[in-house]
Write a protein that holds these residues in place. Structure first.
Motif, short mmCIF file in Angstrom:
data_model
loop_
_atom_site.label_atom_id
_atom_site.label_comp_id
_atom_site.label_asym_id
_atom_site.label_seq_id
_atom_site.Cartn_x
_atom_site.Cartn_y
_atom_site.Cartn_z
N ARG A 232 0.84 -1.21 0.00
CA ARG A 232 0.00 0.00 0.00
C ARG A 232 0.87 1.26 0.00
O ARG A 232 0.60 2.22 -0.71
CB ARG A 232 -0.91 0.02 1.23
N ARG A 233 1.89 1.25 0.83
CA ARG A 233 2.76 2.43 0.93
C ARG A 233 3.50 2.68 -0.39
O ARG A 233 3.66 3.83 -0.81
CB ARG A 233 3.75 2.27 2.08
N LEU A 234 3.94 1.62 -1.04
CA LEU A 234 4.62 1.78 -2.32
C LEU A 234 3.65 2.34 -3.36
O LEU A 234 3.99 3.25 -4.12
CB LEU A 234 5.19 0.44 -2.80
N LEU A 235 2.43 1.81 -3.40
CA LEU A 235 1.44 2.32 -4.34
C LEU A 235 1.12 3.79 -4.08
O LEU A 235 1.00 4.60 -5.00
CB LEU A 235 0.15 1.50 -4.23
N PHE A 236 1.02 4.14 -2.81
CA PHE A 236 0.70 5.52 -2.44
C PHE A 236 1.82 6.47 -2.85
O PHE A 236 1.58 7.54 -3.41
CB PHE A 236 0.46 5.61 -0.92
N GLU A 237 3.08 6.08 -2.59
CA GLU A 237 4.20 6.96 -2.88
C GLU A 237 4.52 7.04 -4.37
O GLU A 237 4.89 8.09 -4.88
CB GLU A 237 5.43 6.51 -2.09
N ALA A 238 4.39 5.91 -5.08
CA ALA A 238 4.70 5.90 -6.52
C ALA A 238 3.56 6.47 -7.35
O ALA A 238 3.78 7.07 -8.40
CB ALA A 238 5.04 4.49 -6.98
N GLY A 239 2.33 6.28 -6.89
CA GLY A 239 1.18 6.79 -7.62
C GLY A 239 1.10 6.24 -9.03
O GLY A 239 1.33 5.05 -9.27
N ASP A 240 0.82 7.12 -9.99
CA ASP A 240 0.66 6.68 -11.38
C ASP A 240 1.96 6.23 -12.02
O ASP A 240 1.96 5.68 -13.13
CB ASP A 240 0.06 7.81 -12.24
N LYS B 136 -4.58 8.60 7.44
CA LYS B 136 -3.84 8.09 6.27
C LYS B 136 -3.01 6.88 6.65
O LYS B 136 -3.00 5.86 5.94
CB LYS B 136 -2.94 9.20 5.71
N GLU B 137 -2.28 6.96 7.77
CA GLU B 137 -1.43 5.85 8.20
C GLU B 137 -2.27 4.61 8.50
O GLU B 137 -1.86 3.49 8.22
CB GLU B 137 -0.61 6.25 9.42
N ALA B 138 -3.44 4.82 9.09
CA ALA B 138 -4.31 3.68 9.41
C ALA B 138 -4.78 2.98 8.14
O ALA B 138 -4.86 1.74 8.09
CB ALA B 138 -5.52 4.17 10.23
#
Length: 467
Positions: free
Chosen positions: A351-359, A435-437
């Motif tokens: 999830r964190r990787l998807l959030f930080e990398a985005g599109d 967001k963290e949750a």
């Protein structure tokens, strides 16, 4: 192949120059690319006389708009979907400290002699009596057959006069898969310091064409071999070399970077993804350290490299916009998928990787897979197998939690409106905890669950709902 001068515009030019009593020739890249079976829509016409007069006559006949550059004696127009540039045949001479030539009228041969390489000095006649005949006084066709980059005249004069031609030699070698003739190569080595008088804007244009070539490593290897690389891209030159302590030696990061770049080039035409490949390990020289227990380490090189990206883009005259930010982000994140492939892949980490990398997650994965360059085939297969797991997890989490580029369902405005408070630290803390949750999987990316958590956190901070 179609006939070389089959476009109607060539016959129109032929009639015009015959009527004006002038000689005219198609010259340069259009001729070269015809024989190399490469597409080309830019046509250069050299006129023994006034190229501007011919361009204006063609514009009147075709109803096109013509742009005239009187200072340079050139004119340009678009017709039939192609761009045609006209110039009068000329000869040039240069002073030692400038690349601006003294220009005077000349013959066709003078004009061909001032060209950078023999393959770019080829010319077809446009006059009716010799229409389509090839003028090749310097053996350009033979060099093309032999896949050779060579200058029409003394290469020391060619490169001293216009040092950018050294970069162009490397670029054509990379684009076409040609070799640079030995005497031409040696002249680049001798004259490499002259590249300092060329503007960064013109140099980066050639570097970008090298980056976009089919096998870009060819161009960077040639820049290194000729001594141009440390002058035009010192940070990349510093990646070179292997240092050993006892039996511990690290890989040559320059060679590794070129392998990664070529791997990316096999899968993407994106200039900026290729630049991310070039810069992904650029922070390694600054972070290199030797640990007797662990050997050579480069801890934090992704962070240092990401910090270097804006300065490199600024100095090299690359754009300081979203493209720079994209490259910087990929450099910063390029180890993350690899770490996931090494460890147990948790939903939270994905999830964190998807959030930080985005599109940019797909480009990041392309870069990271290209970064697998071990000579040990078993290790490569193991890494690729682990990457397949990460890919699957990315798809599953994205479909389930929709966290790519997500914004917390509860906004700061809603928190302030609900509790009647102004912008303050507590608002940011509540948003961050929600967001963290979501990223940890403690609550879903859902408005109802996020709102309930907001109320719980607000109570903890002593906030009361506004009446």
């Amino acid at each position: 192949m179609t006939e070389p001068l089959s476009l109607p515009v060539f016959r129109k030019i032929s009639r015009i120059v015959d009527g004006m009593g002038l000689r005219a020739y198609v010259i340069g890249g259009y001729v070269r690319d015809y024989y190399l079976c490469r597409p080309c829509t830019d046509i250069d016409v050299v006129v023994v006389g006034s190229g501007i007069d011919v361009a204006e006559a063609l514009a009147r006949e075709t109803g096109s708009n013509v742009t005239v550059f009187k200072t340079f004696g050139t004119a340009m127009l678009r017709t039939e979907g192609i761009e045609v540039e006209f110039v009068g045949a000329r000869k040039e001479s240069y002073s030692r400290d400038s690349r601006k030539p003294v220009v005077e009228a000349g013959t066709l041969r003078d004009d061909q002699l001032r060209r950078d390489f023999t393959i770019n000095a080829l010319a077809w006649s446009l006059n009716g009596d010799t229409f389509g005949e090839l003028e090749d006084p310097f053996g350009g066709m033979e060099d093309m057959r032999e896949h050779i980059i060579r200058t029409p005249c003394d290469p020391d004069i060619t490169f001293s006069d216009d040092p950018l031609r050294m970069m162009r030699a490397v670029r054509f070698a990379a684009q076409l898969g040609f070799d640079i003739a030995p005497e031409t190569f040696e002249a680049i080595e001798r004259n490499r310091e002259r590249i300092r008088i060329v503007s960064r804007e013109r140099i980066i244009t050639e570097i970008n064409k090298i980056v976009l070539s089919p096998v870009p490593s060819i161009g960077f290897e040639l820049m290194d071999m000729t001594g141009l690389l440390p002058l035009v891209f010192p940070e990349m030159s510093r990646l070179k070399g292997v240092e050993k302590v006892g039996l511990h030696g690290h890989k040559d990061n320059f060679t590794h970077t070129l392998k990664v770049l070529d791997n990316v080039a096999l899968n993407s035409d994106s200039l900026w993804l290729r630049w991310a490949a070039i810069l992904h390990d650029i922070g390694k020289p600054a972070t290199k350290a030797y640990d007797p227990a662990a050997g050579w380490t480069f801890h934090g090189h992704e962070v240092v490299g990401a910090r270097m990206v804006p300065d490199i883009f600024r100095r090299m005259k690359l754009p300081l916009n979203d493209r720079m930010k994209y490259v910087r982000k990929l450099v910063l994140l390029h180890l993350r998928p690899q770490i996931l492939s090494d460890d147990v892949v948790t939903d939270s980490a994905v999830r964190r990787l998807l959030f930080e990398a985005g599109d940019d997650i797909d480009d990041l994965m392309t870069l990271c897979e290209a970064d697998i360059t071990s000579g040990d085939e078993r290790k490569v297969k193991r890494y690729l197998k682990n990457f397949a797991v990460v890919h699957r997890k990315l798809r599953e989490i994205e479909e389930k939690d929709r966290v790519r580029n997500f914004q917390p369902p509860v906004s700061g405005e809603l928190i302030m409106e609900t509790y009647g408070i102004p912008p303050c630290r507590i608002v940011g803390e509540i948003k961050d905890e929600i967001k963290e949750a979501i990223l940890d999987g403690r609550i879903a990316n859902d408005y109802g669950q996020a709102y309930a958590m907001m109320e719980e956190l607000a109570a903890r901070h002593g906030l009361k709902r506004r009446e």
